[in-house]
Write a protein that holds these residues in place. Sequence first.
Motif, PDB file in Angstrom:
ATOM      1  N   GLN A   1       0.817  -1.209   0.000  1.00  0.00           N
ATOM      2  CA  GLN A   1       0.000   0.000   0.000  1.00  0.00           C
ATOM      3  C   GLN A   1       0.855   1.266   0.000  1.00  0.00           C
ATOM      4  O   GLN A   1       0.378   2.333  -0.364  1.00  0.00           O
ATOM      5  N   LYS A   2       2.115   1.151   0.384  1.00  0.00           N
ATOM      6  CA  LYS A   2       3.019   2.305   0.384  1.00  0.00           C
ATOM      7  C   LYS A   2       3.693   2.517  -0.966  1.00  0.00           C
ATOM      8  O   LYS A   2       4.494   3.446  -1.122  1.00  0.00           O
ATOM      9  N   LEU A   3       3.382   1.680  -1.963  1.00  0.00           N
ATOM     10  CA  LEU A   3       3.971   1.862  -3.292  1.00  0.00           C
ATOM     11  C   LEU A   3       3.655   3.239  -3.868  1.00  0.00           C
ATOM     12  O   LEU A   3       4.437   3.771  -4.654  1.00  0.00           O
ATOM     13  N   LYS A   4       2.526   3.818  -3.470  1.00  0.00           N
ATOM     14  CA  LYS A   4       2.158   5.147  -3.978  1.00  0.00           C
ATOM     15  C   LYS A   4       3.228   6.191  -3.651  1.00  0.00           C
ATOM     16  O   LYS A   4       3.353   7.194  -4.334  1.00  0.00           O
ATOM     17  N   ASP A   5       4.019   5.930  -2.612  1.00  0.00           N
ATOM     18  CA  ASP A   5       5.079   6.858  -2.225  1.00  0.00           C
ATOM     19  C   ASP A   5       6.306   6.755  -3.138  1.00  0.00           C
ATOM     20  O   ASP A   5       7.228   7.557  -3.014  1.00  0.00           O
ATOM     21  N   TYR A   6       6.322   5.786  -4.030  1.00  0.00           N
ATOM     22  CA  TYR A   6       7.465   5.559  -4.908  1.00  0.00           C
ATOM     23  C   TYR A   6       7.240   6.117  -6.318  1.00  0.00           C
ATOM     24  O   TYR A   6       7.978   5.803  -7.234  1.00  0.00           O
ATOM     25  N   TYR A   7       6.207   6.934  -6.483  1.00  0.00           N
ATOM     26  CA  TYR A   7       5.950   7.622  -7.754  1.00  0.00           C
ATOM     27  C   TYR A   7       6.366   9.079  -7.601  1.00  0.00           C
ATOM     28  O   TYR A   7       6.018   9.728  -6.619  1.00  0.00           O
ATOM     29  N   THR A   8       7.097   9.581  -8.575  1.00  0.00           N
ATOM     30  CA  THR A   8       7.474  10.992  -8.613  1.00  0.00           C
ATOM     31  C   THR A   8       6.914  11.563  -9.904  1.00  0.00           C
ATOM     32  O   THR A   8       7.150  11.006 -10.984  1.00  0.00           O
TER      33      THR A   8
ATOM     34  N   GLY B   1      15.703   0.057  -6.422  1.00  0.00           N
ATOM     35  CA  GLY B   1      15.995   1.469  -6.642  1.00  0.00           C
ATOM     36  C   GLY B   1      15.959   1.859  -8.119  1.00  0.00           C
ATOM     37  O   GLY B   1      16.186   3.016  -8.460  1.00  0.00           O
ATOM     38  N   GLU B   2      15.652   0.911  -9.003  1.00  0.00           N
ATOM     39  CA  GLU B   2      15.590   1.200 -10.439  1.00  0.00           C
ATOM     40  C   GLU B   2      14.410   2.121 -10.734  1.00  0.00           C
ATOM     41  O   GLU B   2      13.344   2.004 -10.126  1.00  0.00           O
ATOM     42  N   HIS B   3      14.605   3.039 -11.680  1.00  0.00           N
ATOM     43  CA  HIS B   3      13.567   3.999 -12.065  1.00  0.00           C
ATOM     44  C   HIS B   3      12.907   3.563 -13.363  1.00  0.00           C
ATOM     45  O   HIS B   3      13.595   3.168 -14.308  1.00  0.00           O
ATOM     46  N   PHE B   4      11.568   3.661 -13.429  1.00  0.00           N
ATOM     47  CA  PHE B   4      10.797   3.337 -14.627  1.00  0.00           C
ATOM     48  C   PHE B   4       9.964   4.562 -14.991  1.00  0.00           C
ATOM     49  O   PHE B   4       9.007   4.902 -14.291  1.00  0.00           O
ATOM     50  N   ALA B   5      10.326   5.230 -16.078  1.00  0.00           N
ATOM     51  CA  ALA B   5       9.602   6.411 -16.532  1.00  0.00           C
ATOM     52  C   ALA B   5       8.325   5.979 -17.253  1.00  0.00           C
ATOM     53  O   ALA B   5       8.237   4.866 -17.779  1.00  0.00           O
ATOM     54  N   SER B   6       7.339   6.868 -17.277  1.00  0.00           N
ATOM     55  CA  SER B   6       6.085   6.592 -17.972  1.00  0.00           C
ATOM     56  C   SER B   6       6.363   6.044 -19.362  1.00  0.00           C
ATOM     57  O   SER B   6       7.135   6.626 -20.115  1.00  0.00           O
ATOM     58  N   GLY B   7       5.709   4.932 -19.685  1.00  0.00           N
ATOM     59  CA  GLY B   7       5.828   4.356 -21.017  1.00  0.00           C
ATOM     60  C   GLY B   7       4.863   5.038 -21.974  1.00  0.00           C
ATOM     61  O   GLY B   7       3.988   5.809 -21.564  1.00  0.00           O
ATOM     62  N   ILE B   8       5.008   4.744 -23.247  1.00  0.00           N
ATOM     63  CA  ILE B   8       4.142   5.324 -24.270  1.00  0.00           C
ATOM     64  C   ILE B   8       2.887   4.470 -24.379  1.00  0.00           C
ATOM     65  O   ILE B   8       2.950   3.286 -24.690  1.00  0.00           O
ATOM     66  N   MET B   9       1.740   5.095 -24.093  1.00  0.00           N
ATOM     67  CA  MET B   9       0.438   4.428 -24.190  1.00  0.00           C
ATOM     68  C   MET B   9      -0.503   5.375 -24.916  1.00  0.00           C
ATOM     69  O   MET B   9      -0.090   6.430 -25.400  1.00  0.00           O
ATOM     70  N   ASP B  10      -1.781   4.996 -24.976  1.00  0.00           N
ATOM     71  CA  ASP B  10      -2.779   5.864 -25.612  1.00  0.00           C
ATOM     72  C   ASP B  10      -2.753   7.253 -24.975  1.00  0.00           C
ATOM     73  O   ASP B  10      -2.555   7.385 -23.776  1.00  0.00           O
ATOM     74  N   ASN B  11      -2.967   8.265 -25.779  1.00  0.00           N
ATOM     75  CA  ASN B  11      -3.084   9.655 -25.335  1.00  0.00           C
ATOM     76  C   ASN B  11      -1.811  10.239 -24.741  1.00  0.00           C
ATOM     77  O   ASN B  11      -1.868  11.161 -23.946  1.00  0.00           O
ATOM     78  N   SER B  12      -0.657   9.709 -25.118  1.00  0.00           N
ATOM     79  CA  SER B  12       0.596  10.264 -24.600  1.00  0.00           C
ATOM     80  C   SER B  12       1.233  11.168 -25.650  1.00  0.00           C
ATOM     81  O   SER B  12       0.946  11.061 -26.834  1.00  0.00           O
ATOM     82  N   GLU B  13       2.091  12.054 -25.180  1.00  0.00           N
ATOM     83  CA  GLU B  13       2.877  12.928 -26.042  1.00  0.00           C
ATOM     84  C   GLU B  13       4.318  12.864 -25.570  1.00  0.00           C
ATOM     85  O   GLU B  13       4.574  12.801 -24.368  1.00  0.00           O
TER      86      GLU B  13
ATOM     87  N   PHE C   1       8.353   5.728 -11.661  1.00  0.00           N
ATOM     88  CA  PHE C   1       8.167   4.810 -10.540  1.00  0.00           C
ATOM     89  C   PHE C   1       9.539   4.284 -10.160  1.00  0.00           C
ATOM     90  O   PHE C   1      10.308   3.853 -11.016  1.00  0.00           O
ATOM     91  N   THR C   2       9.877   4.323  -8.868  1.00  0.00           N
ATOM     92  CA  THR C   2      11.150   3.804  -8.372  1.00  0.00           C
ATOM     93  C   THR C   2      10.885   2.495  -7.644  1.00  0.00           C
ATOM     94  O   THR C   2      10.111   2.465  -6.681  1.00  0.00           O
TER      95      THR C   2
ATOM     96  N   ALA D   1       3.741   4.705 -15.884  1.00  0.00           N
ATOM     97  CA  ALA D   1       5.007   4.342 -15.223  1.00  0.00           C
ATOM     98  C   ALA D   1       4.909   2.923 -14.649  1.00  0.00           C
ATOM     99  O   ALA D   1       5.851   2.130 -14.766  1.00  0.00           O
ATOM    100  N   ALA D   2       3.766   2.594 -14.054  1.00  0.00           N
ATOM    101  CA  ALA D   2       3.556   1.236 -13.535  1.00  0.00           C
ATOM    102  C   ALA D   2       3.575   0.230 -14.683  1.00  0.00           C
ATOM    103  O   ALA D   2       4.159  -0.856 -14.565  1.00  0.00           O
ATOM    104  N   ALA D   3       2.965   0.595 -15.804  1.00  0.00           N
ATOM    105  CA  ALA D   3       2.939  -0.292 -16.974  1.00  0.00           C
ATOM    106  C   ALA D   3       4.352  -0.547 -17.499  1.00  0.00           C
ATOM    107  O   ALA D   3       4.695  -1.682 -17.864  1.00  0.00           O
TER     108      ALA D   3
END
Length: 192
Positions: free
Chosen positions: A100-107, A129-141, A123-124, A159-161
């Motif tokens: 439930q604390k995963l929400k704290d790992y989004y910047t 400690g690895e960082h995952f930036a938002s991926g390209i999905m529908d409605n992204s720029e 998402f970290t 980012a979760a995806a």
Amino acid sequence: VELKEGMTAEEAALARGERLSGEPPKVVQAPISSHITEGMTAEEAEAARSTRLTAPGAAPPDEPSLEVLTKIQKGENIAPPRGALYQEYIARGFTTEQAQKLKDYYTTWTIGPSHEMKFSTVFTCPMSGEHFASGIMDNSEVWGGRVWYKNKKQSMNAAAAKALDCFSFRQNGPGSSLQRCDDEPYFEDDIP
């Protein structure tokens, strides 16, 4: 009735005042569309509706994603990316309290004026400690090497995806993983 990301089918049913145990699931008799296929249970249809992010009023994609079809065939639960990431960490040994604390790992970063604001999230992984930036999905720029969305929720789900895509790719290898994002997943040694 308030349904939340990451709820189990039973929790969603209870929130709607239904009972799952001891009763056969309801069958959705809806026309085949991008998210709902004939013969799906109510829980499967509800989950399938939340698998792709589309803008309000936008037409849904023409076909369900390969991941949705595969999970439906296997009888697995389908969750939005943040909910699926929560389940991934539970499977990795996290307690419910830790997950439930995963929400704290989004910047999240913003750009643009308040009436046209865009969001990009990283998402970290709390384990590596690895960082995952938002991926390209529908409605992204894509601007300046980052992927931007019209709202924070879409950005966080993207980012979760991306994290889920990379975890699946690393576990199953090239060509065998299912992708949520349009951009390619990567191994730890190839972090962009």
